[in-house]
Enzyme design. Structure first.
Site, PDB file in Angstrom:
ATOM      1  CE  LYS A 124      -1.196  -0.019   4.946  1.00 32.68           C
ATOM      2  NZ  LYS A 124       0.016  -0.796   5.322  1.00 32.68           N
ATOM      3  NE  ARG A 171       5.927  -4.685  10.689  1.00 34.07           N
ATOM      4  CZ  ARG A 171       6.516  -4.529   9.501  1.00 34.07           C
ATOM      5  NH1 ARG A 171       7.527  -5.291   9.151  1.00 34.07           N
ATOM      6  NH2 ARG A 171       6.084  -3.612   8.668  1.00 34.07           N
ATOM      7  NE  ARG A 200       9.045  -3.367   3.661  1.00 35.03           N
ATOM      8  CZ  ARG A 200       7.884  -2.979   4.214  1.00 35.03           C
ATOM      9  NH1 ARG A 200       6.858  -2.681   3.464  1.00 35.03           N
ATOM     10  NH2 ARG A 200       7.778  -2.910   5.513  1.00 35.03           N
ATOM     11  NE  ARG A 205      10.173  -0.958   7.937  1.00 35.18           N
ATOM     12  CZ  ARG A 205       8.864  -0.704   7.757  1.00 35.18           C
ATOM     13  NH1 ARG A 205       8.458  -0.109   6.644  1.00 35.18           N
ATOM     14  NH2 ARG A 205       7.982  -1.052   8.661  1.00 35.18           N
ATOM     15  NE  ARG A 247      -0.276  -0.487  11.691  1.00 35.25           N
ATOM     16  CZ  ARG A 247       0.614   0.084  10.909  1.00 35.25           C
ATOM     17  NH1 ARG A 247       0.325   1.147  10.248  1.00 35.25           N
ATOM     18  NH2 ARG A 247       1.820  -0.403  10.802  1.00 35.25           N
TER      19      ARG A 247
HETATM   20  P1  AMP Z   1       4.540   0.616   8.966  1.00 32.79           P
HETATM   21  O1  AMP Z   1       5.671   1.266   8.255  1.00 32.79           O
HETATM   22  O2  AMP Z   1       3.210   1.227   8.633  1.00 32.79           O
HETATM   23  O3  AMP Z   1       4.526  -0.893   8.818  1.00 32.79           O
HETATM   24  O4  AMP Z   1       4.756   0.912  10.529  1.00 32.79           O
HETATM   25  C1  AMP Z   1       5.901   0.459  11.214  1.00 32.79           C
HETATM   26  C2  AMP Z   1       5.635   0.423  12.709  1.00 32.79           C
HETATM   27  O5  AMP Z   1       5.310   1.749  13.169  1.00 32.79           O
HETATM   28  C3  AMP Z   1       4.452  -0.430  13.120  1.00 32.79           C
HETATM   29  O6  AMP Z   1       4.806  -1.796  13.274  1.00 32.79           O
HETATM   30  C4  AMP Z   1       4.055   0.220  14.449  1.00 32.79           C
HETATM   31  O7  AMP Z   1       4.953  -0.144  15.486  1.00 32.79           O
HETATM   32  C5  AMP Z   1       4.285   1.694  14.165  1.00 32.79           C
HETATM   33  N1  AMP Z   1       3.062   2.364  13.627  1.00 32.79           N
HETATM   34  C6  AMP Z   1       2.882   2.892  12.386  1.00 32.79           C
HETATM   35  N2  AMP Z   1       1.655   3.415  12.246  1.00 32.79           N
HETATM   36  C7  AMP Z   1       1.040   3.213  13.440  1.00 32.79           C
HETATM   37  C8  AMP Z   1      -0.259   3.513  13.947  1.00 32.79           C
HETATM   38  N3  AMP Z   1      -1.193   4.128  13.185  1.00 32.79           N
HETATM   39  N4  AMP Z   1      -0.538   3.161  15.225  1.00 32.79           N
HETATM   40  C9  AMP Z   1       0.370   2.560  16.008  1.00 32.79           C
HETATM   41  N5  AMP Z   1       1.602   2.219  15.596  1.00 32.79           N
HETATM   42  C10 AMP Z   1       1.948   2.553  14.329  1.00 32.79           C
END
Ligand code: AMP
Length: 216
Positions: A15, A173, A129, A162, A90
């Site tokens: 996404k 996750r 990735r 990452r 989320r």
């Molecule tokens: P992402 O890049 O969207 O996969 O986010 C990486 C990490 O950031 C996630 O595994 C969460 O620990 C944190 N994170 C990102 N967006 C949120 C959110 N809306 N609420 C809580 N944690 C978030």
């Protein structure tokens, strides 16, 4: 007219890649909470320090921190004509806080795109990735490899994986996503805003489905 979009879906579904394209095509800011949090961690801010422990384990950063961070971002001038939220909300708590913010400012979400793919596809995508730490370009060792292995095509920096794209954290996750985010899908479906996007295909195939989903 302002265009406010939410992109929902599990980690690794692609996404973010689609969000960058749609935001550029519609001239609206791409607001990725994951990107903002990683920048806070890199800058060593208070918020970054508080967020890091949750991010490293694959858990969610507490709602109050993320909601305040997004509210600050949405107040910026470039959000006047809309925005694309990627990775937020989320949880139901975040969705409710966003509704309250929209009610306060007199706006509404136009559409929620829900990107779907089976777990084995997500795990393959996440573990392959790679990202450029300097310019943010994204790669995949099989699907979108750089010209020279491990090196960014654009700026020649050494690509990184990452911390949270390691196998154990990936599993966590996906579990966290299922436990916390699933109810958002029901919520936005009931509101008549949800459009499902089959995200098992190539980047171009998904992009075509996204364009169709955004047609008036
Ligand atoms: P992402 O890049 O969207 O996969 O986010 C990486 C990490 O950031 C996630 O595994 C969460 O620990 C944190 N994170 C990102 N967006 C949120 C959110 N809306 N609420 C809580 N944690 C978030």
């Amino acid at each position: 007219m302002a265009l406010r979009l939410i992109f929902l879906g599990p980690p690794g579904v692609g996404k973010g890649t689609q969000a960058k394209k749609v935001a550029a095509d519609h001239s609206i800011p791409h607001i990725s909470t994951g990107d903002i949090l990683r920048a806070e961690v890199a800058a060593g801010t208070d918020l970054g320090r508080q967020a890091k422990q949750h991010m490293d384990s694959g858990g969610l950063v507490p709602d109050d921190l993320v909601v305040a961070m997004v509210a600050r971002r949405l107040e910026q001038d470039d959000c006047r004509d809309g925005y694309l939220l990627d990775g937020f909300p989320r949880t139901m708590g975040q969705a409710t806080a966003l509704e309250a913010e929209l009610a306060r400012t007199g706006g509404a979400i136009d559409r929620v795109l829900y990107f779907r793919a089976p777990d084995d596809v997500l795990i393959r995508r996440l573990s392959g990735r790679r990202t450029c730490p300097d310019c943010g370009a994204g790669y995949h060792v099989e699907a979108m490899p750089p010209k020279v292995e491990g090196i960014c095509d654009r700026c020649s920096a050494k690509l990184i994986q990452r911390d949270d794209d390691q196998p154990d954290t990936i599993r966590n996750r996906l579990d966290v996503y299922k436990a916390q985010t699933q109810e958002l899908i029901d919520y936005y479906r009931a509101a008549g805003l949800l459009v499902e996007i089959d995200s098992t295909g190539s980047v171009d195939e998904i992009a075509r489905a996204v364009v169709r989903a955004l047609e008036p």
